[in-house]
Write a protein that holds these residues in place. Structure first.
Motif, PDB file in Angstrom:
ATOM      1  N   GLN A   1       0.820  -1.222   0.000  1.00  0.00           N
ATOM      2  CA  GLN A   1       0.000   0.000   0.000  1.00  0.00           C
ATOM      3  C   GLN A   1       0.850   1.266   0.000  1.00  0.00           C
ATOM      4  O   GLN A   1       0.550   2.224  -0.723  1.00  0.00           O
ATOM      5  CB  GLN A   1      -0.917  -0.002   1.215  1.00  0.00           C
ATOM      6  N   LYS A   2       1.902   1.288   0.801  1.00  0.00           N
ATOM      7  CA  LYS A   2       2.722   2.487   0.901  1.00  0.00           C
ATOM      8  C   LYS A   2       3.366   2.824  -0.438  1.00  0.00           C
ATOM      9  O   LYS A   2       3.363   3.988  -0.872  1.00  0.00           O
ATOM     10  CB  LYS A   2       3.796   2.298   1.977  1.00  0.00           C
TER      11      LYS A   2
ATOM     12  N   ARG B   1       2.310   1.848  -3.363  1.00  0.00           N
ATOM     13  CA  ARG B   1       1.207   2.194  -4.270  1.00  0.00           C
ATOM     14  C   ARG B   1       0.776   3.641  -4.071  1.00  0.00           C
ATOM     15  O   ARG B   1       0.581   4.403  -5.032  1.00  0.00           O
ATOM     16  CB  ARG B   1       0.047   1.235  -4.018  1.00  0.00           C
ATOM     17  N   ASP B   2       0.629   4.062  -2.812  1.00  0.00           N
ATOM     18  CA  ASP B   2       0.200   5.425  -2.525  1.00  0.00           C
ATOM     19  C   ASP B   2       1.251   6.436  -2.965  1.00  0.00           C
ATOM     20  O   ASP B   2       0.915   7.534  -3.444  1.00  0.00           O
ATOM     21  CB  ASP B   2      -0.089   5.584  -1.030  1.00  0.00           C
TER      22      ASP B   2
END
Length: 535
Positions: free
Chosen positions: A511-512, A514-515
């Motif tokens: 997620q990190k 991706r963000d």
């Protein structure tokens, strides 16, 4: 005759001789090896036991001098102004330098011998061989099915490359549905915990949905996919549409599925570099495991521990979308049985995935020929197919020195993508074939299981892998998918229509990164994609 090039000579040229191990104040690019190993032993009920075969926590194949060289050459990049030494050769001395075309994934390792080249070509013949149903006048080719997904290995692994979901047609040959349920009793849970089984197949339809059948028998059913588009707004205001798939089965021929059965879609992965992956030392994979995220980086990769089908010993799984298979030979045997319905010495199921509930299937003739042995694909065939699969070369990198590619590489590092997509390894010095021995390779994977979030979850446990966990897929060859296979579908089910979508689907431990990608400016996003296309 071609000569196998030993990496040690090239490393010496790079000035790696005699380099000391990492000293005080310099953090190793690895997690705690002994900790990861002990966690793994405890999880498998082996704490305090003798070290299991195939799970060595240290590289006994290397001298102290070798270890220093390996440590030096596999350190993460810090200079992004130019390519690293040997970076254009992702498959080591076996890298294919042939012209880029549709056959780029079908070339043999450049450093195998002349005699081995002949073995490779024979293996290719069996990999592309079309099997027929029994009885047949071509006795060496019958035994197909009775239920199956394809008639040849090459039918699924198109041009030895990446499969795709059916797009605008009923062609699902390079994609299928795994059928399984999790353990539901204490006894079943104990079987999974002891690595005796990965999960439990559907009682009627077995371990995967087979949509094809021999004459006189009905295929099991037809996979149905529906997509729902979802808009994602990036940091600069641009909008990307992601398609979220849902899966079902139509036209079930043998009654309903068990209500506990989960459907896991899988596209067939590319075949390049498998023999090199097989020769990464277990210690180098286990060293990167950090199941409790002790270093606090949000990455909790864990190894997949399985039992060797031949010896029964615990070993490291490294092949398949959930790292459920320890070796190329086992992976090939499983595919023969599940995809083609062909029995092998490793998986001697003459009727493939037919279950006791499918009586008509079990009543069909099989293709065993006494003169050829007790299975439909005897040992010589398995030897050749395995050798072929072990020696499909990784193509040479392209454009490694272009400014936009180098800029994209830095973005790849800055976003933390290398936390899972480990760039480099040096294979075992004691590999059975010198072509795979002591080679610097660039697969961009740690071969560990990672929680990728609910968005990519299939809900299906496979051994140590939960329904949210997937093995980090190698990235080498990514940029040639369009050339070889005519599409740019990525991820385990091909939902991503391009690399940008594939990145935006990352969740959980990804997620990190991706963000960070979503928040980046368009120049950095484009550069990252250019870098991935160079792999």
């Amino acid at each position: 005759m071609r000569r196998t090039i030993d990496i040690s000579r090239r490393l010496r040229r790079a000035g790696c001789d005699g380099l000391p191990p990492i000293g005080p104040g310099r953090k190793a690019p690895l997690h705690g090896l002994s900790f990861a190993f002990m966690v793994m032993l405890a999880a498998s009920g082996q704490a305090g036991a003798q070290e299991p075969a195939g799970l060595s926590p240290s590289r006994a194949d290397l001298t102290a001098k070798d270890k220093a060289r390996v440590l030096a050459v596999t350190r993460p990049a810090t200079d992004f102004s130019k390519p690293e030494q040997f970076e254009p050769m992702p498959g080591g001395a076996g890298t294919s330098r042939k012209d880029v075309n549709r056959d780029s994934f079908s070339q043999s390792s450049a450093n195998i011998t002349f005699e081995e080249e002949g073995t490779f070509k024979l293996g290719n013949g069996f990999f592309t061989k079309v099997w027929v149903s029994s009885p047949s006048s071509t006795q060496a080719s019958d035994g197909l099915g009775p239920l199956f997904n394809a008639r040849a290995c090459q039918s699924c692994h198109l041009k030895d490359g990446r499969g795709h979901p059916p797009e605008g047609s009923a062609d699902a040959t390079s994609m299928f549905l795994r059928l399984a349920r999790a353990a539901s009793t204490e006894e079943e849970k104990a079987e999974v915990a002891d690595h005796r089984v990965l999960n439990f197949p559907d009682p009627t339809y077995g371990s995967q949905l087979q949509d094809l059948a021999v004459p006189g028998l009905a295929g099991e059913g037809r996979m149905r996919i529906t997509y729902k588009e979802r808009k994602v707004t990036l940091g600069d205001g641009s909008v990307v549409s992601l398609r979220k798939p849902s899966y079902a089965v139509d036209d079930l021929a043998y009654g309903p599925l068990d209500p506990r059965t989960t459907l896991s879609p899988r596209v067939t992965p590319q075949m390049i570099g498998l023999g090199l992956i097989e020769q990464i030392h277990p210690a180098d994979i286990l060293a990167r495991a950090d199941p409790d995220d002790r270093d606090g980086d949000g990455i909790s990769g864990k190894p997949s521990i399985v039992r060797d089908g031949k010896t029964g010993e615990l070993t490291l799984g490294r092949f398949g979308w959930k790292a459920q298979t320890p070796s190329i030979r086992e992976q090939s045997a499983d595919a023969f049985a599940g995809d083609l319905g062909i029995s092998t010495p490793e998986v001697p199921r003459h009727w493939g995935d037919c279950t006791a509930a499918q009586e008509a299937c079990l009543a069909m003739p099989n293709g065993v020929q006494e003169r050829l042995g007790p299975v439909e694909a005897p040992p010589p065939i398995m030897d050749l197919v395995t050798f072929y699969s072990q020696n499909l070369a990784v193509p040479a990198r392209r454009d490694t020195g272009k400014p936009e590619v180098l800029a994209g590489k830095q973005v790849f590092y800055d976003l933390g993508c290398v936390s899972c997509h480990t760039p480099k390894f040096v294979t075992r010095r004691d590999a059975p074939n010198k072509a795979q021995a002591f080679q610097l390779i660039w697969p961009y994977s740690d071969f560990l299981l990672h929680d990728m979030g609910d968005g990519l979850a299939d809900g299906q446990q496979v051994g140590d892998a939960t329904g949210n966990e997937w093995r980090t897929p190698p990235l080498w060859g990514t940029g040639l998918t369009q050339t070889v296979n005519g599409h740019t579908f990525f991820l385990h089910d091909g939902r991503a229509r391009n690399l940008t979508e594939a990145i935006l689907w990352h969740g959980g431990e990804g997620q990190k990164a991706r963000d960070g990608f979503a928040a980046a400016n368009s120049a950095d996003r484009d550069a990252l994609v250019k870098f991935l296309e160079s792999l």
